[in-house]
Scaffold this motif. Structure first.
Motif, PDB file in Angstrom:
ATOM      1  N   PRO A 151      22.106   6.983   8.995  1.00  0.00           N
ATOM      2  CA  PRO A 151      20.763   7.281   8.889  1.00  0.00           C
ATOM      3  C   PRO A 151      19.673   6.108   9.295  1.00  0.00           C
ATOM      4  N   TYR A 152      18.720   6.255   9.933  1.00  0.00           N
ATOM      5  CA  TYR A 152      17.771   5.206   9.937  1.00  0.00           C
ATOM      6  C   TYR A 152      17.142   4.515   9.150  1.00  0.00           C
ATOM      7  N   LYS A 153      17.052   3.361   8.863  1.00  0.00           N
ATOM      8  CA  LYS A 153      16.375   2.582   7.959  1.00  0.00           C
ATOM      9  C   LYS A 153      15.109   2.023   8.354  1.00  0.00           C
ATOM     10  N   GLU A 154      14.357   1.791   7.479  1.00  0.00           N
ATOM     11  CA  GLU A 154      12.757   1.359   7.970  1.00  0.00           C
ATOM     12  C   GLU A 154      12.932   0.038   8.663  1.00  0.00           C
ATOM     13  N   THR A 155      14.109  -0.820   8.468  1.00  0.00           N
ATOM     14  CA  THR A 155      14.217  -1.882   9.401  1.00  0.00           C
ATOM     15  C   THR A 155      14.808  -1.860  10.559  1.00  0.00           C
ATOM     16  N   ASP A 156      15.372  -0.580  10.917  1.00  0.00           N
ATOM     17  CA  ASP A 156      16.202  -0.541  12.124  1.00  0.00           C
ATOM     18  C   ASP A 156      14.992  -0.483  13.307  1.00  0.00           C
ATOM     19  N   PRO A 157      15.615  -0.889  14.738  1.00  0.00           N
ATOM     20  CA  PRO A 157      14.798  -1.209  15.699  1.00  0.00           C
ATOM     21  C   PRO A 157      14.269   0.201  16.247  1.00  0.00           C
ATOM     22  N   VAL A 158      12.984   0.311  16.665  1.00  0.00           N
ATOM     23  CA  VAL A 158      12.765   1.565  17.236  1.00  0.00           C
ATOM     24  C   VAL A 158      12.772   1.781  18.645  1.00  0.00           C
ATOM     25  N   ASP A 159      13.045   2.809  19.218  1.00  0.00           N
ATOM     26  CA  ASP A 159      13.219   3.145  20.491  1.00  0.00           C
ATOM     27  C   ASP A 159      12.873   4.760  20.802  1.00  0.00           C
ATOM     28  N   PRO A 160      11.681   4.903  20.886  1.00  0.00           N
ATOM     29  CA  PRO A 160      11.155   6.459  21.160  1.00  0.00           C
ATOM     30  C   PRO A 160      11.295   6.874  22.311  1.00  0.00           C
ATOM     31  N   ILE A 161      11.747   7.974  22.568  1.00  0.00           N
ATOM     32  CA  ILE A 161      12.024   8.807  24.023  1.00  0.00           C
ATOM     33  C   ILE A 161      10.876   9.649  24.364  1.00  0.00           C
ATOM     34  N   SER A 162       9.930   9.714  23.512  1.00  0.00           N
ATOM     35  CA  SER A 162       8.919  10.505  24.119  1.00  0.00           C
ATOM     36  C   SER A 162       7.542   9.770  23.889  1.00  0.00           C
ATOM     37  N   ILE A 163       6.583  10.319  24.581  1.00  0.00           N
ATOM     38  CA  ILE A 163       5.201   9.603  24.541  1.00  0.00           C
ATOM     39  C   ILE A 163       4.738   9.779  23.183  1.00  0.00           C
ATOM     40  N   TYR A 164       4.833  10.987  22.417  1.00  0.00           N
ATOM     41  CA  TYR A 164       4.459  11.113  21.101  1.00  0.00           C
ATOM     42  C   TYR A 164       4.863   9.979  20.364  1.00  0.00           C
TER      43      TYR A 164
ATOM     44  N   ASN B 201      10.376   5.380   4.579  1.00  0.00           N
ATOM     45  CA  ASN B 201      10.835   6.684   4.922  1.00  0.00           C
ATOM     46  C   ASN B 201      10.619   7.501   3.851  1.00  0.00           C
ATOM     47  N   ILE B 202      10.404   9.010   3.995  1.00  0.00           N
ATOM     48  CA  ILE B 202      10.167   9.851   2.802  1.00  0.00           C
ATOM     49  C   ILE B 202      10.735  11.223   3.344  1.00  0.00           C
ATOM     50  N   GLY B 203      11.764  11.689   2.767  1.00  0.00           N
ATOM     51  CA  GLY B 203      12.511  12.976   3.317  1.00  0.00           C
ATOM     52  C   GLY B 203      13.231  13.443   2.334  1.00  0.00           C
TER      53      GLY B 203
ATOM     54  N   MET C  80      17.962  12.509  13.739  1.00  0.00           N
ATOM     55  CA  MET C  80      16.724  12.159  13.106  1.00  0.00           C
ATOM     56  C   MET C  80      16.708  11.862  11.776  1.00  0.00           C
ATOM     57  N   HIS C  81      18.003  11.667  10.909  1.00  0.00           N
ATOM     58  CA  HIS C  81      18.188  11.436   9.637  1.00  0.00           C
ATOM     59  C   HIS C  81      17.651  10.280   9.241  1.00  0.00           C
ATOM     60  N   LEU C  82      16.424  10.225   8.459  1.00  0.00           N
ATOM     61  CA  LEU C  82      15.806   8.862   7.717  1.00  0.00           C
ATOM     62  C   LEU C  82      16.492   8.578   6.393  1.00  0.00           C
ATOM     63  N   ASN C  83      16.864   7.547   6.441  1.00  0.00           N
ATOM     64  CA  ASN C  83      17.556   6.640   5.056  1.00  0.00           C
ATOM     65  C   ASN C  83      16.396   6.538   4.128  1.00  0.00           C
ATOM     66  N   CYS C  84      16.441   7.077   3.069  1.00  0.00           N
ATOM     67  CA  CYS C  84      15.227   7.147   2.059  1.00  0.00           C
ATOM     68  C   CYS C  84      15.396   6.292   0.814  1.00  0.00           C
ATOM     69  N   ASP C  85      16.668   5.606   0.954  1.00  0.00           N
ATOM     70  CA  ASP C  85      16.990   4.740  -0.274  1.00  0.00           C
ATOM     71  C   ASP C  85      15.746   4.003  -0.697  1.00  0.00           C
ATOM     72  N   LYS C  86      15.175   3.140   0.047  1.00  0.00           N
ATOM     73  CA  LYS C  86      13.880   2.324  -0.347  1.00  0.00           C
ATOM     74  C   LYS C  86      12.909   3.301  -1.143  1.00  0.00           C
ATOM     75  N   ALA C  87      12.612   4.243  -0.836  1.00  0.00           N
ATOM     76  CA  ALA C  87      11.595   5.046  -1.652  1.00  0.00           C
ATOM     77  C   ALA C  87      12.043   5.347  -2.738  1.00  0.00           C
ATOM     78  N   GLN C  88      13.481   5.799  -3.126  1.00  0.00           N
ATOM     79  CA  GLN C  88      13.985   6.303  -4.344  1.00  0.00           C
ATOM     80  C   GLN C  88      14.156   4.978  -4.971  1.00  0.00           C
ATOM     81  N   LYS C  89      14.319   4.029  -4.805  1.00  0.00           N
ATOM     82  CA  LYS C  89      14.370   2.485  -5.434  1.00  0.00           C
ATOM     83  C   LYS C  89      13.116   2.237  -6.116  1.00  0.00           C
ATOM     84  N   LEU C  90      12.006   2.646  -5.265  1.00  0.00           N
ATOM     85  CA  LEU C  90      10.872   2.444  -5.701  1.00  0.00           C
ATOM     86  C   LEU C  90      10.291   3.238  -6.951  1.00  0.00           C
TER      87      LEU C  90
END
Length: 307
Positions: free
Chosen positions: A130-143, A225-227, A269-279
């Motif tokens: 799962p992707y963490k907030e700190t992982d490098p971004v690399d979008p494959i679409s213009i959006y 991340n919120i999911g 596209m699984h987002l790691n939401c540990d940070k939100a839960q710890k908050l």
């Protein structure tokens, strides 16, 4: 004798109030905030002040912020049609990046919190975890690229929060979200196709709205991340809805690569939401969230949100 004073509600500005998330924020948070919604088209909802305005029009936004002071801005409005962004990159960057940044500067001028609704499409979708907030971004679409550029600019303001997410639920507008399309198709007994190779962890728009309110209360900043807590494919998402509705499943698994989209779609596209839960933000499993959606359906929420 104890005298109880009424504490004024925080003033919240919501852009894109006719959209999926914007309308659900207005409906679900109107008792907790004094909400003003803005959109280019008409909008009516009890308890919500509406101003017909274009967030990408700088002059209109300067007048809006000159006329009233807001404690927080939740920026939901955007061009979210991924293929439309691919076909017109100039407009996509103009609206999703430059106009969003300009709006954040208006909020900053009032020292208002600024919540920017981003997306899981900022990632390439090739990770095995799962992707963490700190992982490098690399979008494959213009959006995805427009959202990444907007994030970078908006986070220059330390009073900003970027929410990366994916959502479903009931619309105020007369159009269908993914879940509404699945529900209608199941009810009508239609044969539909859904992607077995796109894995995500979406959240019901109602749940997302209250999660954002919680993040504001906790004064969260930076990227969040919120999911839901359960990743699954879009195909399995449809099957779960059908199973919980007690209807025969007429969903055929297909590959997203075979669908013929103008823009390339990511697979994981699984987002790691540990940070939100710890908050302290409580997030449900996809199964509990789908049950909540179907319970809302039985209570007529799809009609209530439209007034």
């Amino acid at each position: 004798m104890t005298v109880t004073q009424n504490v004024p509600k925080a003033k919240l500005l919501v852009t894109g109030c006719t959209g999926l998330l914007g309308s659900n924020i207005c409906y679900n948070l109107r008792d907790s905030f004094e909400i003003t919604g803005i959109s280019r088209g008409p909008f009516f909802m009890n308890g919500i002040e509406h101003i017909r305005a274009d967030f990408s029009n700088g002059e209109e936004m300067r007048e809006l912020f000159s006329a009233s002071k807001y404690d927080a801005v939740i920026h939901c409005a955007a061009i979210t049609n991924v293929d439309a962004c691919e076909k017109d990159p100039h407009q996509a960057f103009e609206i999703n990046t430059e106009a969003a940044y300009a709006l954040s500067r208006q909020a900053q001028s009032q020292d208002a919190r600024f919540v920017f609704i981003s997306t899981d499409a900022v990632f390439a979708g090739e990770s095995e975890v799962p992707y963490k907030e700190t992982d490098p971004v690399d979008p494959i679409s213009i959006y995805g690229q427009t959202k990444v550029k907007a994030e970078e600019k908006i986070l220059e303001n330390r009073n900003s929060l970027v929410v990366r997410t994916n959502m479903y639920g009931f619309n105020w507008l007369d159009k269908e979200s993914l879940s509404e399309w699945v529900i209608r198709s199941i009810q009508q007994g239609d044969n539909i196709k859904m992607f077995y190779d796109v894995v995500f962890n979406p959240l019901l728009a109602n749940t997302l709205a209250t999660s954002i309110a919680r993040a504001l209360h906790l004064e969260a900043r930076g990227i969040l991340n919120i999911g839901c807590t359960t990743p699954l494919s879009k195909y399995d998402f449809g099957r779960e809805i059908a199973m919980r509705m007690g209807r025969p499943c007429k969903i055929q698994p297909i590959s997203v690569d075979d669908f013929g989209f103008a823009a390339k779609r990511a697979h994981y596209m699984h987002l790691n939401c540990d940070k939100a839960q710890k908050l302290g933000i409580s997030l449900p499993s996809i199964y509990d969230d789908i049950d909540e959606m179907l319970e809302l359906l039985t209570l007529g929420y799809d009609r209530k949100i439209r007034g």
